[in-house]
Motif scaffolding. Structure first.
Motif, PDB file in Angstrom:
ATOM      1  N   UNK A 247       0.769  -1.313  -0.105  1.00 32.04           N
ATOM      2  CA  UNK A 247       0.031   0.025  -0.101  1.00 32.04           C
ATOM      3  C   UNK A 247       0.993   1.293  -0.042  1.00 32.04           C
ATOM      4  N   UNK A 248       0.483   2.206  -0.983  1.00 29.71           N
ATOM      5  CA  UNK A 248       1.448   3.281  -1.184  1.00 29.71           C
ATOM      6  C   UNK A 248       0.487   4.583  -0.620  1.00 29.71           C
ATOM      7  N   UNK A 249      -0.749   4.223  -0.058  1.00 29.48           N
ATOM      8  CA  UNK A 249      -1.415   5.426  -0.163  1.00 29.48           C
ATOM      9  C   UNK A 249      -1.734   5.715   1.437  1.00 29.48           C
ATOM     10  N   UNK A 250      -0.799   5.344   2.256  1.00 30.95           N
ATOM     11  CA  UNK A 250      -1.288   5.759   3.696  1.00 30.95           C
ATOM     12  C   UNK A 250      -0.606   6.747   4.103  1.00 30.95           C
ATOM     13  N   UNK A 251      -1.042   7.948   4.575  1.00 31.97           N
ATOM     14  CA  UNK A 251      -0.093   9.071   4.814  1.00 31.97           C
ATOM     15  C   UNK A 251       0.330   8.763   6.247  1.00 31.97           C
ATOM     16  N   UNK A 252       1.324   9.801   6.439  1.00 34.87           N
ATOM     17  CA  UNK A 252       2.158   9.656   7.863  1.00 34.87           C
ATOM     18  C   UNK A 252       2.000  11.148   8.487  1.00 34.87           C
ATOM     19  N   UNK A 253       2.150  11.027   9.595  1.00 33.67           N
ATOM     20  CA  UNK A 253       2.182  12.078  10.358  1.00 33.67           C
ATOM     21  C   UNK A 253       3.489  12.208  11.313  1.00 33.67           C
ATOM     22  N   UNK A 254       4.267  13.338  11.034  1.00 36.31           N
ATOM     23  CA  UNK A 254       5.593  13.431  11.425  1.00 36.31           C
ATOM     24  C   UNK A 254       5.482  14.766  12.886  1.00 36.31           C
ATOM     25  N   UNK A 255       5.803  13.960  14.109  1.00 37.87           N
ATOM     26  CA  UNK A 255       6.072  14.930  15.055  1.00 37.87           C
ATOM     27  C   UNK A 255       7.749  15.327  15.016  1.00 37.87           C
ATOM     28  N   UNK A 256       8.041  16.368  14.927  1.00 32.01           N
ATOM     29  CA  UNK A 256       9.493  16.872  15.051  1.00 32.01           C
ATOM     30  C   UNK A 256       9.746  18.232  15.374  1.00 32.01           C
ATOM     31  N   UNK A 257      11.188  18.285  15.694  1.00 36.54           N
ATOM     32  CA  UNK A 257      11.363  19.840  15.892  1.00 36.54           C
ATOM     33  C   UNK A 257      11.635  20.670  14.643  1.00 36.54           C
ATOM     34  N   UNK A 258      11.364  21.972  14.627  1.00 34.13           N
ATOM     35  CA  UNK A 258      11.048  22.758  13.360  1.00 34.13           C
ATOM     36  C   UNK A 258      12.145  22.814  12.477  1.00 34.13           C
ATOM     37  N   UNK A 259      13.548  22.522  13.058  1.00 34.50           N
ATOM     38  CA  UNK A 259      14.782  22.455  12.346  1.00 34.50           C
ATOM     39  C   UNK A 259      14.850  21.356  11.095  1.00 34.50           C
ATOM     40  N   UNK A 260      13.848  20.462  11.461  1.00 29.02           N
ATOM     41  CA  UNK A 260      13.691  19.282  10.265  1.00 29.02           C
ATOM     42  C   UNK A 260      12.812  19.356   9.333  1.00 29.02           C
ATOM     43  N   UNK A 261      12.039  20.652   9.456  1.00 30.36           N
ATOM     44  CA  UNK A 261      11.296  20.812   8.344  1.00 30.36           C
ATOM     45  C   UNK A 261      11.780  21.058   7.013  1.00 30.36           C
ATOM     46  N   UNK A 262      12.895  21.598   6.552  1.00 32.14           N
ATOM     47  CA  UNK A 262      13.361  21.367   5.258  1.00 32.14           C
ATOM     48  C   UNK A 262      13.318  20.132   4.384  1.00 32.14           C
ATOM     49  N   UNK A 263      13.595  18.952   5.468  1.00 31.62           N
ATOM     50  CA  UNK A 263      13.380  17.798   4.589  1.00 31.62           C
ATOM     51  C   UNK A 263      12.281  17.340   4.318  1.00 31.62           C
ATOM     52  N   UNK A 264      11.337  17.840   5.131  1.00 27.39           N
ATOM     53  CA  UNK A 264       9.685  17.574   4.825  1.00 27.39           C
ATOM     54  C   UNK A 264       9.332  18.388   4.005  1.00 27.39           C
ATOM     55  N   UNK A 265       9.716  19.609   3.782  1.00 27.31           N
ATOM     56  CA  UNK A 265       9.059  20.268   2.697  1.00 27.31           C
ATOM     57  C   UNK A 265       9.698  19.858   1.352  1.00 27.31           C
ATOM     58  N   UNK A 266      10.691  19.359   1.246  1.00 29.84           N
ATOM     59  CA  UNK A 266      11.124  18.671   0.121  1.00 29.84           C
ATOM     60  C   UNK A 266      10.342  17.322  -0.209  1.00 29.84           C
TER      61      UNK A 266
END
Ligand code: TRP
Length: 420
Positions: A247-266
């Motif tokens: 299954x490729x359609x299951x989304x995730x929720x990522x709790x993280x400190x805001x400095x990790x946001x660049x990875x997830x914007x990408x």
């Protein structure tokens, strides 16, 4: 991808441009990226400015109310107090929870030292609470490859640190039936589906784009340049065939400190092009260093941090000696003018670890008015942290190599009362 129309491609490009703008500019008075957190202000990082720059959304009262309504549980104190302060697509996750549709949690840690500090605990404590209220699978990525590439560490040492840190994480009480912890060095080579996602991400992102997002330069090794694809891949459910099948359609929720946001914007930028849902995010503020909120707690500076291995005496000495005080310079001045909670590190730490809202409010009032002295405030914090650290050490002792292996073995997980 063939099924994607041109308009969404144009959209994707726009996001990338925004991400590139988000890189720190030289004349700014604060620097926040995955490797640096520094500001000139003694109140700490200006988080509203970060929200604007990163293009995320502030967590507002309406979201907190909805959280409570949907889950039936009052929001965690870290949410209520604005320590988790920013989000992306959190309403979508709550919609799915309401509709009983699946999602999963993803978080991680770069194992840079054998001993974790108090700041490292925050996202994991919060993630554990999310796992409990949502009853969903959780994957925890240990980026020993990242630390190998960035630090002066041998590959074997980095892998060992993954195991050591995994024990600290397990000691927090994660549910073995719902949690998969993996070392990049160990898991990726054994999982073709994960590797396929990595190269799919790599194909979508140019050198120019990662330069814009992460500030990489011509003399950075190529390992660093491709690393963001490794931190992106756990966002996609088919990177874990033992949990989600294909299954490729299951989304995730990522709790993280805001400095990790660049990875997830990408990651959010490329996800639609790969036919995957974008990861949702909950961002936290940083846990300030003992010396003050101008920077975050760092494991490489022993005096800036309270470690989970510290003795009760070390906890006491570090707080008394180093915790930056917002109190008056003399007892007389303090009694007259009161203390400043906004810059006082002992008070700031209480907002992270003292769950009792009434007691916290009482301390705030008494300290601000000068009735409570800095020594008394610190004493309150010392008691709480000594207990927390000692309890943690006890629990960690019970984490055997066998239990560690179970958490780190790819296997089915339970969720919503069922097997995956
Ligand atoms: N890069 C992170 C660190 O150095 C580790 C990490 C990997 C992470 N995946 C994550 C953190 C997902 C938060 C969420 O600590």
């Amino acid at each position: 991808m063939a099924e994607q129309d041109l308009s969404s491609k144009v959209d994707d490009l726009k996001v990338t441009e925004n991400a590139a703008e988000a890189v720190n500019d030289d004349d700014d008075d604060q620097v926040v990226d995955p490797w640096n957190v520094v500001t000139k202000s003694d109140k700490g990082v200006d988080y509203d400015k970060l929200i604007k720059r990163f293009g995320s959304t502030k967590i507002d009262q309406a979201l907190l109310d909805r959280f409570e309504k949907v889950t039936g549980k009052p929001p965690h104190h870290l949410l209520k107090r604005g320590i988790f302060f920013s989000q992306r697509d959190m309403h979508q996750i709550l919609n799915r929870y309401e509709a009983k549709k699946p999602f999963f949690l993803y978080t991680g840690r770069g194992p840079s030292s054998g001993s974790m500090h108090m700041g490292h605990l925050i996202p994991f404590m919060f993630t554990k609470w999310l796992q409990e209220i949502f009853d969903v699978p959780l994957v925890i990525q240990l980026t020993d490859d990242e630390k190998f590439l960035w630090k002066d560490l041998k590959a074997e040492q980095a892998l060992k640190l993954s195991y050591e840190n995994a024990k600290d994480i397990i000691a927090l009480g994660f549910d073995k039936d719902k949690t998969f912890i993996f070392s990049d060095m160990e898991y990726i080579g054994s999982c073709p589906a994960f590797y396929r996602n990595m190269i799919k991400v790599q194909k979508c992102v140019t050198f120019n784009q990662v330069k814009g997002i992460f500030g990489f330069g011509d003399s950075d090794c190529i390992g660093k340049i491709s690393f963001p694809s490794i931190q992106a891949s756990p966002s996609f459910s088919n990177s874990f065939p033992h949990i989600f099948g294909d299954r490729k359609d299951i989304p995730c929720l990522i709790p993280c400190a805001i400095d990790q946001d660049p990875y997830f914007r990408m990651t959010r930028d490329v996800a639609p092009r790969l036919g995957y849902p974008k990861p949702a995010l909950l961002h936290s503020t940083f846990f300030p260093a003992l010396q003050g909120a101008q920077t975050k707690m760092s494991a490489s500076d022993a005096n800036s941090s309270i470690f989970l291995t510290d003795t009760p005496k070390q906890v006491k000495t570090k707080i008394n000696k180093y915790a930056f005080s917002g109190g008056g310079t003399s007892v007389e001045e303090h009694r007259e003018k009161g203390g400043n909670c906004d810059i006082d590190i002992a008070y700031q730490y209480l907002t992270f670890f003292l769950e009792d809202d009434e007691r916290l409010q009482q301390i705030r009032e008494e300290y601000s008015s000068g009735k409570m002295l800095t020594g008394e405030l610190k004493k309150e914090l010392i008691g709480i942290l000594q207990k927390l650290v000692a309890d943690h050490q006890e629990k960690r002792k019970t984490v055997t190599d066998e239990l560690l292996k179970e958490f780190m073995t790819p296997r089915k997980l339970k969720w919503g009362g069922k097997d995956s």
